[in-house]
Design an enzyme around this catalytic site. Structure first.
Site, mmCIF file in Angstrom:
data_model
loop_
_atom_site.group_PDB
_atom_site.id
_atom_site.type_symbol
_atom_site.label_atom_id
_atom_site.label_comp_id
_atom_site.label_asym_id
_atom_site.label_seq_id
_atom_site.Cartn_x
_atom_site.Cartn_y
_atom_site.Cartn_z
ATOM 1 N N SER A 68 90.618 107.657 189.503
ATOM 2 C CA SER A 68 90.800 107.283 188.728
ATOM 3 C C SER A 68 92.284 108.519 187.822
ATOM 4 O O SER A 68 93.122 108.997 188.798
ATOM 5 C CB SER A 68 89.586 106.819 187.683
ATOM 6 O OG SER A 68 90.330 107.049 186.575
ATOM 7 N N LYS A 76 87.979 98.364 161.279
ATOM 8 C CA LYS A 76 88.455 99.492 161.507
ATOM 9 C C LYS A 76 86.248 99.292 161.436
ATOM 10 O O LYS A 76 85.908 100.805 162.280
ATOM 11 C CB LYS A 76 88.080 99.860 159.849
ATOM 12 C CG LYS A 76 89.343 99.843 159.234
ATOM 13 C CD LYS A 76 89.698 100.938 160.193
ATOM 14 C CE LYS A 76 89.854 102.365 160.058
ATOM 15 N NZ LYS A 76 90.574 103.423 160.624
#
Length: 288
Positions: free
Chosen positions: A103, A155
């Site tokens: 990765s 949010k």
């Protein structure tokens, strides 16, 4: 010839072997970190890279990588810094994989002009993953009510203390696809002419170093000491680069923490539990 006279001779008359600076990048890749819990990021890595590439007579810089990945941003920043320094100092970069370069760890490895792995190393995992924990039921059991006040309907997206929402998951996956495309582009730009025609390469799968060589993910199999001596001669010496030390001899991280020691330890223990679990999960994916 005695060491005294040899020391003062012009370098062109000496018969010393080549010295290759070595940088060891070990650990998960994430922003932040501290003296108590170090991490790989551009702040902690940049000073060591600068020292390694500043060794004038070295024809190459060797970088050892042992990382299961982590932050794609920090991985890409480290990759870019290595490439910038290599071009600026006109030095070859040889990457050596230890246990794993997967990765984000493999993203950094792409900075090498060559990638050398052990036959049993783990390489690849060219994909993007986001992990976390959810605690909505735990709050109910311990009698805690979650109160959040926002300006902006998104949010609290992916808030671990609230149930998951399908639209939040879809949004996160769209971001992952963008990052994955950037990762794929980097692999193709650096190794496209070497890659085997195999669609699994970009699927997130990972392989041993031996299989990685067959797929074109690495260039060769071997170990750092043997490989460098074979290339630059038996008198080649390896110089491990390290971060500069502070006033009391401590290694300097990218940013110093302030405040009382006990407070720092306590804060690190409390806020870092989830991070530690996530870090263990990253290594655990590869049996480490």
């Amino acid at each position: 010839m005695t060491g005294f006279f040899k020391k003062w001779m012009p370098k062109r008359f000496r018969k010393d072997g080549v010295t290759i600076p070595v940088v060891r990048l070990h650990g998960t890749i994430m922003a932040g970190g501290s003296q108590f819990r170090p991490a790989l990021n551009i702040a902690t890595v940049a000073p060591v890279l600068e020292k390694a590439f500043a060794v004038k007579d070295a024809p190459a810089v060797a970088i050892s990588i042992n990382s299961p990945g982590g932050s794609p941003v920090q991985s890409r920043l480290i990759y870019q810094r290595i490439r910038d320094l290599a071009e600026e100092k006109n030095k070859r970069v040889i990457i050596f994989v230890e246990d794993v370069a997967a990765s984000g760890g493999y993203m950094i490895a792409l900075a090498g002009d060559e990638i050398i792995a052990d036959p049993t190393s783990i390489v690849g995992s060219i994909g993007v993953v986001s992990g976390g924990f959810g605690f909505p039921e735990l709050l109910k059991k311990i009698g805690v009510e979650r109160r959040v006040y926002t300006a902006g309907q998104n949010k609290v997206m992916l808030d671990p203390f609230q149930p998951e929402k399908e639209k939040d998951i879809e949004f996160l996956k769209s971001l992952q696809l963008e990052i994955h495309d950037i990762f794929i582009g980097m692999v193709k730009a650096r190794r496209g002419h070497l890659l085997a025609d195999n669609p699994d390469i970009f699927s997130g799968l990972f392989w041993t170093g031996g299989r990685g060589k067959e797929l074109g993910l690495v260039d060769g199999l071997g170990d750092m000491r043997g490989e460098l001596k074979k290339r630059f001669g038996q008198k080649t010496t390896l110089q491990l680069m390290s971060a500069s030390r502070g006033l009391f001899g401590r290694r300097q991280p990218g940013a110093m923490l302030s405040g009382d020691l006990a407070e720092r330890v306590t804060a690190s223990a409390i806020s870092g539990l989830a991070d530690v679990a996530e870090e263990k999960a990253l290594w655990g994916r590869f049996g480490l």
